[in-house]
Motif scaffolding. Sequence first.
Motif, short mmCIF file in Angstrom:
data_model
loop_
_atom_site.label_atom_id
_atom_site.label_comp_id
_atom_site.label_asym_id
_atom_site.label_seq_id
_atom_site.Cartn_x
_atom_site.Cartn_y
_atom_site.Cartn_z
N CYS A 44 0.84 -1.21 0.00
CA CYS A 44 0.00 0.00 0.00
C CYS A 44 0.87 1.26 0.00
N PRO A 45 0.64 2.17 -0.96
CA PRO A 45 1.42 3.41 -1.01
C PRO A 45 0.92 4.39 0.04
N SER A 46 1.70 4.59 1.09
CA SER A 46 1.26 5.42 2.22
C SER A 46 1.06 6.88 1.84
N ALA A 47 1.73 7.35 0.80
CA ALA A 47 1.60 8.75 0.39
C ALA A 47 0.43 8.98 -0.57
N SER A 48 -0.26 7.92 -0.95
CA SER A 48 -1.36 8.05 -1.91
C SER A 48 -2.58 8.70 -1.26
N PRO A 49 -3.14 9.74 -1.88
CA PRO A 49 -4.37 10.34 -1.37
C PRO A 49 -5.53 9.35 -1.41
N LEU A 50 -5.46 8.39 -2.31
CA LEU A 50 -6.54 7.41 -2.47
C LEU A 50 -6.41 6.23 -1.52
N PHE A 51 -5.22 5.66 -1.40
CA PHE A 51 -5.02 4.44 -0.62
C PHE A 51 -4.28 4.65 0.70
#
Length: 194
Positions: free
Chosen positions: A68-75
Amino acid sequence: MIPSVYLVLDMQNELVHEDGPAAKGPMGALLKQRSTLENTQLAIERARAAGVKIGFVRIGFSADYHECPSASPLFGGAAKSGMFQLGTWGTEIHPALDQRAGDIQVTKHRVSPFYSTTLMAQLGAAGIRRIYCSGVSTQAVVQACVRDAHDRDFEVIVIEDACCAHSEQEHQNSIQSIARFCTVEKAATVNFAA
């Protein structure tokens, strides 16, 4: 008939089930209003009758969320909220949709069903040249699927009334945006036998 698949995109419990968290938001009401689940099941039935393969795509992460991309606004908030955890009810495909042994199954960790997944290998093994698709949300996975499939030289058909977004305007804007990359059809009238 051109070897084809109908990809059902992100129609998982957390996003489309009336008991899931998304049902509490604006997309929950729109899913009912647009009959998205019913239209998806109709398209599945019609595709199977025409001999078209069915594929189910879901978003999901391991229990430790290492993909999971922690910097993603979505995920980015998925780990904190416990969403999209593989092996849980939330990442199961909605029970109203007919899954069968032999259907293509894809788990993705980003928006596009093509990014770092087994989708291309499965499509290649089946000789697929045409992709029918629909799902939630129109502005995310559907758009990503259409654009990526187009750039991989697939013929693409979107089943518009089996898609849903967070607002009808967002849905319509998304369909208008991708219409130059695909053909837009309806579940009851799309010609799966072409």
